[in-house]
Design a protein around this motif. Structure first.
Motif, PDB file in Angstrom:
ATOM      1  N   UNK A 111       0.734  -1.123   0.074  1.00 54.15           N
ATOM      2  CA  UNK A 111      -0.051  -0.032   0.031  1.00 54.15           C
ATOM      3  C   UNK A 111       0.844   1.361   0.010  1.00 54.15           C
ATOM      4  N   UNK A 112       0.557   2.249  -0.741  1.00 52.62           N
ATOM      5  CA  UNK A 112       1.201   3.624  -1.060  1.00 52.62           C
ATOM      6  C   UNK A 112       0.319   4.704  -0.844  1.00 52.62           C
ATOM      7  N   UNK A 113       0.735   5.646  -0.084  1.00 50.56           N
ATOM      8  CA  UNK A 113      -0.295   6.830  -0.015  1.00 50.56           C
ATOM      9  C   UNK A 113       0.035   7.890  -0.970  1.00 50.56           C
TER      10      UNK A 113
ATOM     11  N   UNK B 172      -6.735   6.372   0.773  1.00 46.45           N
ATOM     12  CA  UNK B 172      -7.109   5.437  -0.206  1.00 46.45           C
ATOM     13  C   UNK B 172      -6.046   5.155  -1.082  1.00 46.45           C
ATOM     14  N   UNK B 173      -5.334   4.124  -0.734  1.00 49.00           N
ATOM     15  CA  UNK B 173      -4.048   3.860  -0.942  1.00 49.00           C
ATOM     16  C   UNK B 173      -3.919   3.011  -2.427  1.00 49.00           C
ATOM     17  N   UNK B 174      -2.793   3.180  -2.984  1.00 56.05           N
ATOM     18  CA  UNK B 174      -2.443   2.265  -4.015  1.00 56.05           C
ATOM     19  C   UNK B 174      -2.564   0.934  -3.281  1.00 56.05           C
ATOM     20  N   UNK B 175      -3.289  -0.022  -4.153  1.00 56.46           N
ATOM     21  CA  UNK B 175      -3.428  -1.237  -3.523  1.00 56.46           C
ATOM     22  C   UNK B 175      -2.276  -2.160  -3.360  1.00 56.46           C
ATOM     23  N   UNK B 176      -2.153  -2.955  -2.298  1.00 53.61           N
ATOM     24  CA  UNK B 176      -1.230  -3.876  -2.138  1.00 53.61           C
ATOM     25  C   UNK B 176      -1.630  -4.944  -3.256  1.00 53.61           C
ATOM     26  N   UNK B 177      -0.523  -5.597  -3.871  1.00 52.59           N
ATOM     27  CA  UNK B 177      -0.876  -6.329  -5.109  1.00 52.59           C
ATOM     28  C   UNK B 177       0.029  -7.707  -4.747  1.00 52.59           C
ATOM     29  N   UNK B 178      -0.350  -8.890  -4.811  1.00 51.24           N
ATOM     30  CA  UNK B 178       0.306 -10.106  -5.031  1.00 51.24           C
ATOM     31  C   UNK B 178       0.300 -10.577  -6.303  1.00 51.24           C
TER      32      UNK B 178
ATOM     33  N   UNK C 118      -9.384  -5.010   4.807  1.00 45.82           N
ATOM     34  CA  UNK C 118     -10.335  -3.706   4.967  1.00 45.82           C
ATOM     35  C   UNK C 118      -9.646  -2.274   4.701  1.00 45.82           C
ATOM     36  N   UNK C 119      -8.142  -2.393   4.411  1.00 51.11           N
ATOM     37  CA  UNK C 119      -7.658  -1.116   4.117  1.00 51.11           C
ATOM     38  C   UNK C 119      -8.224  -0.608   2.939  1.00 51.11           C
ATOM     39  N   UNK C 120      -8.626   0.603   2.875  1.00 53.38           N
ATOM     40  CA  UNK C 120      -9.257   1.196   1.776  1.00 53.38           C
ATOM     41  C   UNK C 120      -8.248   1.430   0.647  1.00 53.38           C
ATOM     42  N   UNK C 121      -8.834   0.931  -0.612  1.00 51.41           N
ATOM     43  CA  UNK C 121      -7.994   1.174  -1.738  1.00 51.41           C
ATOM     44  C   UNK C 121      -8.267   2.551  -2.505  1.00 51.41           C
ATOM     45  N   UNK C 122      -7.594   3.050  -3.353  1.00 48.71           N
ATOM     46  CA  UNK C 122      -7.965   4.095  -4.177  1.00 48.71           C
ATOM     47  C   UNK C 122      -7.158   4.273  -5.366  1.00 48.71           C
ATOM     48  N   UNK C 123      -7.445   5.160  -6.150  1.00 47.37           N
ATOM     49  CA  UNK C 123      -6.510   5.748  -7.383  1.00 47.37           C
ATOM     50  C   UNK C 123      -5.335   6.301  -6.983  1.00 47.37           C
ATOM     51  N   UNK C 124      -4.175   6.095  -7.461  1.00 47.87           N
ATOM     52  CA  UNK C 124      -2.711   6.485  -7.074  1.00 47.87           C
ATOM     53  C   UNK C 124      -2.326   6.481  -8.512  1.00 47.87           C
ATOM     54  N   UNK C 125      -1.580   7.893  -8.804  1.00 50.73           N
ATOM     55  CA  UNK C 125      -0.990   7.965 -10.086  1.00 50.73           C
ATOM     56  C   UNK C 125      -0.590   6.855 -10.729  1.00 50.73           C
ATOM     57  N   UNK C 126      -1.367   6.674 -11.916  1.00 47.34           N
ATOM     58  CA  UNK C 126      -1.244   5.487 -12.678  1.00 47.34           C
ATOM     59  C   UNK C 126      -1.762   4.023 -12.125  1.00 47.34           C
ATOM     60  N   UNK C 127      -3.260   4.263 -11.837  1.00 46.57           N
ATOM     61  CA  UNK C 127      -3.674   3.207 -10.929  1.00 46.57           C
ATOM     62  C   UNK C 127      -3.485   1.520 -11.598  1.00 46.57           C
ATOM     63  N   UNK C 128      -3.137   0.893 -10.669  1.00 46.95           N
ATOM     64  CA  UNK C 128      -2.672  -0.520 -11.395  1.00 46.95           C
ATOM     65  C   UNK C 128      -1.581  -0.634 -12.051  1.00 46.95           C
ATOM     66  N   UNK C 129      -1.088   0.392 -13.108  1.00 46.63           N
ATOM     67  CA  UNK C 129       0.006   0.374 -13.811  1.00 46.63           C
ATOM     68  C   UNK C 129       1.182   0.529 -12.935  1.00 46.63           C
ATOM     69  N   UNK C 130       0.839   1.379 -11.696  1.00 44.28           N
ATOM     70  CA  UNK C 130       2.089   1.561 -10.942  1.00 44.28           C
ATOM     71  C   UNK C 130       2.540   0.398 -10.153  1.00 44.28           C
ATOM     72  N   UNK C 131       1.637  -0.783 -10.037  1.00 44.87           N
ATOM     73  CA  UNK C 131       2.190  -1.911  -9.532  1.00 44.87           C
ATOM     74  C   UNK C 131       2.459  -3.094 -10.661  1.00 44.87           C
ATOM     75  N   UNK C 132       1.853  -3.141 -11.560  1.00 44.09           N
ATOM     76  CA  UNK C 132       2.039  -4.121 -12.406  1.00 44.09           C
ATOM     77  C   UNK C 132       3.185  -3.879 -13.453  1.00 44.09           C
TER      78      UNK C 132
END
Ligand code: FES
Ligand code: FES
Lengths: 153, 741
Positions: B361-363, B457-463, B517-531
């Motif tokens: 997760x990133x803020x 509303x964090x960049x989601x944690x992604x595994x 329960x941690x709330x996700x949200x858009x973070x500059x380049x949603x999805x893209x920034x993890x993948x």
């Protein structure tokens, strides 16, 4: 209670709890909103002002501690917004959101007073405010320009 | 022509009967003074030639405001130095039948994008319409044919007679004209300023003298301040609090609560671009006081107890990471996002690469903390807000106040960074929810940095687990299975070049982590920034397993990709960085390329290739020496603005990879400020070279804000591997042991 403050060459008397940080006295009590709230923990530098010429983060600084000292805010840096740093900032199109930039300019102004021709290392050490938009390369170049130095390669 | 006629008529009616009749504040001081009438709803020209432009996209650092103005001025042909931008009113857009959002890209119109061609053309038309009104008025004044009058640099000229008039001299007459025929707008090939000049931000002078009004700087007569505290475990509820303990503290006016379970809303269809589901309020208690420091001090003294809810079961971040990784092995709830060819026998291949990755997760942490101001009265709500999308904020304010939209007066302010955090407008909901408990006075609600960071509303944690079968001859992946698990999924993994053709057999699937329960949200380049990190690290691992050079491997993999900009950007970044040169142990170069905005097609969006040069001491101290980036967004409309966004985006992406991780303890978010959630400073910012040689010249002006964010992390991680032999499969890097001797 009446806090007696000298800001941008003018005397102010403010009715506020003397423990109120200078930042909030400036912003809420005096309506001088150029000095920004970013973290409230002396971490980011958005609230940088000059206290007797020294760049100081104002968000944890009790206003009573700076009574009798000369406080300069971004509003008082230059009479017309054309301090060499302000001019260089516009010329190099430094800002993105701009929220950090008043604090950056105040930090840089104090640096230039102490070191009129700063090196890159001086700038890194003297201006360690936070810019979330990542405008550091331009801030560095603008400080060099304001100091009359060619942009380093 | 008929559409333009309609647009003008609606605008005219709106001013006379819509906005004013309903008692709204006029948009500008000029209108209030009656100094100059509107030429169109978009603009006013004052007698001294000042051009006031009402621009719908807010300005939060990406230059959208300046770019919109530039598109209008391309046709208006006014003196650029006379332009004074304002934000168009979302309220007026609603009451005056989409008077601003008639320009194409309407759904996202009050959002940030500014260079999409349809939108640029719509803005050009706004400029052309206004110019034509000026030309027509001047022609009437001189009694000459309209075609003999030309406009340039805020001056109208009748060449045959040598007469001239300034725009400001005919603006009032032009405003009084009936509808005019709108001339054709210039095609891109005829532009004289867009793409050719690179004007700096219009609001720079106000930024550097501190006079620009951000949300935080709104001052309204009678205004009071609020500090708030929300359930420390996301999804929790307020159990009890003791207002009596703080009521007598200096300046305290009230203690109010926000109940997520109360009924709210307006019985009408909403046009909120992102809907309301993402804006759900959190349980909160707020102290209202005469000054913010008083409100904050009392808030800290207020005894509060919470009902934590189910999120409290997570004792540590590691438990959450383990649960996410474990979910990767369960397929029953996975939804397939992309499938091509056959991957059934992937594990039977002679060479298989399989690895698991994780991003935390990133803020977003924009430097201006969340805040907003609202005044709720019996028949109206007025809001001053730093929104990322004014339309969304406008509708959410209506929903939370229960006031129909025509009774919501919305004022957009400047925005001190957004990065997605201010998109959904849960912040506006909270501001109005607090203000409606203290009606009659404007309430300025300010989140402390700690409150904002922990209520993110964090960049989601992604595994993710990726498996590739490598072709025996080429070494390239012949089949890939990519599994993901996250809560709050932004489907970009499927939308990457390698999985859209270059690899023939593909299965991409995703699982939703329902218990998180941690709330996700858009973070500059949603999805893209993890993948981007996951995919470009994995491909690097495949190249290594195949014994191939990472650049050559990617170029071969992209050989069939129909968008030639990718290979061009890769080669440009590599050449400029001196890719392939011999480097001492502990120094390495790494490469990555990612593309944003493909939306299922190859010839779209912006790709960015990055070569990172790093140094790692034997004890594991990392220095990122240099980033060389090349990109392809098609064409560039403002060279310097693109360079600025690239530089900033690379630093933003670097910080994400090096430093950012929000952790959890007993369900609560731990990090609260920049001491525990560090952001790079001047001293750590690497040398950055932005190269324009990757541009393909393809017929688009694609986005630049998100694209640079993703490839930095994997480029640095891949460089660390080449410097040390250590492969990093999760971020942030600086929390990991990089020692190698
Ligand atoms: S607000 Fe003072 S240092 Fe951040
Ligand atoms: S320009 Fe946005 S924080 Fe520095």
């Amino acid at each position: 209670m009446g806090l007696k403050l000298r800001i941008n060459g003018q005397a102010h008397e403010v009715e506020a709890d003397p423990a109120t940080p200078l930042l909030w006295v400036l912003r809420d009590h005096l309506g001088m909103t150029g000095t920004k709230f970013g973290c409230g923990a002396a971490q980011c530098g958005a609230c940088t002002v000059h206290v007797d010429g020294v760049a100081t983060r104002s968000c944890l600084l009790p206003a009573q501690a700076v009574q009798g000292m000369e406080i300069t805010t971004i509003e008082g840096l230059s009479p017309d917004g054309r301090h060499p740093l302000q001019t260089a900032w516009v010329e190099l199109n430094v800002p993105q959101c701009g929220y950090c930039q008043a604090g950056m300019i105040m930090a840089a102004a104090a640096l230039l007073k102490a070191k009129p021709k700063p090196t890159d290392a001086d700038i890194s050490a003297g201006v360690d405010n936070l810019c979330r938009c990542g405008t550091y390369p331009r801030i560095r170049a603008a400080i060099h320009r304001a100091a009359g130095q060619a942009k380093p390669a | 022509m008929s559409a333009d006629r309609r647009q003008f008529l609606i605008g005219a009616v709106a001013t006379a009967a819509g906005g004013m009749a309903l008692g709204f504040l006029p948009e500008s001081a000029a209108a209030a003074d009656g100094a100059a009438p509107e030429l169109t709803p978009w603009l006013i020209i004052e007698p001294d030639d000042t051009v006031i432009l009402r621009l719908p996209a807010p300005e939060f650092g990406n230059g959208a405001m300046t770019q919109q103005a530039a598109a209008i001025v391309e046709e208006l042909a006014c003196d650029w130095s006379k332009v004074r931008p304002e934000f168009a009113s979302a309220t007026r857009d609603y009451t005056a039948f989409s008077v601003y959002s008639v320009v194409p890209q309407a759904a996202a119109f009050f959002g940030g994008r500014s260079t999409f061609l349809m939108r640029v053309m719509g803005l050009q038309k706004v400029g052309a319409t206004a110019r034509q009104r000026l030309v027509t008025a001047a022609a009437a004044e001189w009694g000459v044919p309209v075609v003999e009058v030309t406009a340039a640099n805020s001056v109208l000229t009748h060449a045959p007679s040598g007469r001239t008039l300034r725009y400001g001299e005919v603006a009032a007459k032009a405003a009084a004209l009936g509808p005019v025929a709108v001339p054709a707008i210039k095609p891109p090939s005829a532009w004289t300023q867009l793409g050719k000049t690179a004007p700096g931000k219009l609001n720079n002078p106000q930024i550097v003298d501190g006079s620009l009004t951000y949300g935080m700087d709104v001052r309204v007569p009678g205004m009071v301040y609020a500090a708030l505290l929300q359930s420390p475990v996301h999804g929790g509820r307020l159990k009890r609090y003791d207002a009596a303990k703080v009521k007598a503290m200096p300046g305290v006016l009230a203690v109010v609560t926000v109940d997520p379970d109360e009924a709210r809303g307006v019985a009408m269809m909403s046009n909120a671009p992102y809907g309301y589901a993402l804006t759900a309020p959190r349980a909160a208690v707020a102290v209202i006081a005469e000054h913010f420091w008083q409100a904050k001090t009392a808030m800290e003294a207020l005894p509060v107890e919470w009902e934590d809810g189910h999120g409290a079961r997570w004792a540590s971040t590691q438990q959450l990471y383990d649960a996410a990784v474990a979910a990767l092995d369960h397929d029953q709830d996975a939804r397939v996002e992309r499938a091509a060819g056959d991957v059934a026998d992937i594990h039977k291949a002679a060479k298989v690469v399989e690895q698991t990755y994780l991003t935390p997760w990133c803020d977003q942490a924009p430097l201006e903390p969340l805040n907003g101001t609202a005044l709720v009265t019996a028949d109206k709500v007025e809001v001053w807000h730093p929104a990322q999308n004014s339309q969304q904020a406008f509708w959410v304010a209506s929903d939370e106040s229960g006031m129909p939209p025509e009774r919501v007066v919305f004022h957009q302010t400047y925005v001190g960074g957004a990065f997605g955090r201010r998109l959904e407008s849960d912040d506006v909901r909270m501001v109005v929810a607090i203000a409606k408990r203290f009606p009659g006075r404007p309430v300025h609600v300010i989140w402390t940095r700690e409150e904002m960071m922990r209520q993110g509303k964090y960049r989601p944690m992604v595994a993710a687990k990726l498996t590739a079968a490598l072709d025996e001859k080429t070494g390239l992946p012949s089949a890939v299975v990519a599994r993901q698990a996250a809560r709050g999924h932004y489907p970009r993994f499927a939308d990457t070049a390698y999985f859209m053709g270059p690899i023939p057999n593909v299965r991409v699937d995703a699982r939703e982590l329902a218990n998180v329960h941690v709330t996700p949200g858009p973070y500059r380049g949603p999805g893209y920034n993890s993948y981007g990190f996951i995919q470009e690290t994995f491909i690097d691992e495949c190249a290594h397993a195949a014994g191939a050079d990472p650049l050559d491997y990617r170029l071969r993999l992209l050989a069939t990709w129909p968008n030639a900009g990718w290979a061009k950007a890769l080669k440009e970044a590599a050449t400029q960085a001196g890719w392939g040169k011999k480097l001492p142990k502990g120094v390495g170069q790494g490469l990555a390329i990612c593309g944003w905005g493909l939306n299922g097609t190859a010839k779209a969006g912006t790709c960015v290739a990055v070569v990172a040069t790093v140094e790692v001491t034997p004890k594991g101290a990392l220095t990122v020496r240099q980033l060389d980036a090349a990109f392809d967004c098609g064409r560039v409309m403002n060279h310097d603005a693109v360079a600025n966004l690239m530089e900033g985006g690379l630093i933003f992406g670097l910080n994400m990879a090096l430093n950012e991780e929000m952790t959890v303890k007993d369900g609560r978010m731990v990090e609260g400020n920049f001491d525990t959630y560090p952001v790079l400073r001047m001293a750590q910012a690497p040398k950055i070279n932005v190269h324009f040689g990757g541009l393909s010249g393809a017929d688009r002006y694609a986005e630049m804000g998100e694209p640079p964010v993703a490839p930095v992390g994997p480029a640095v991680g891949n460089a660390i591997f080449r410097a040390t032999g250590k492969r990093l499969r999760r971020t942030p890097f600086l929390k990991q042991d990089l020692s190698w001797a």
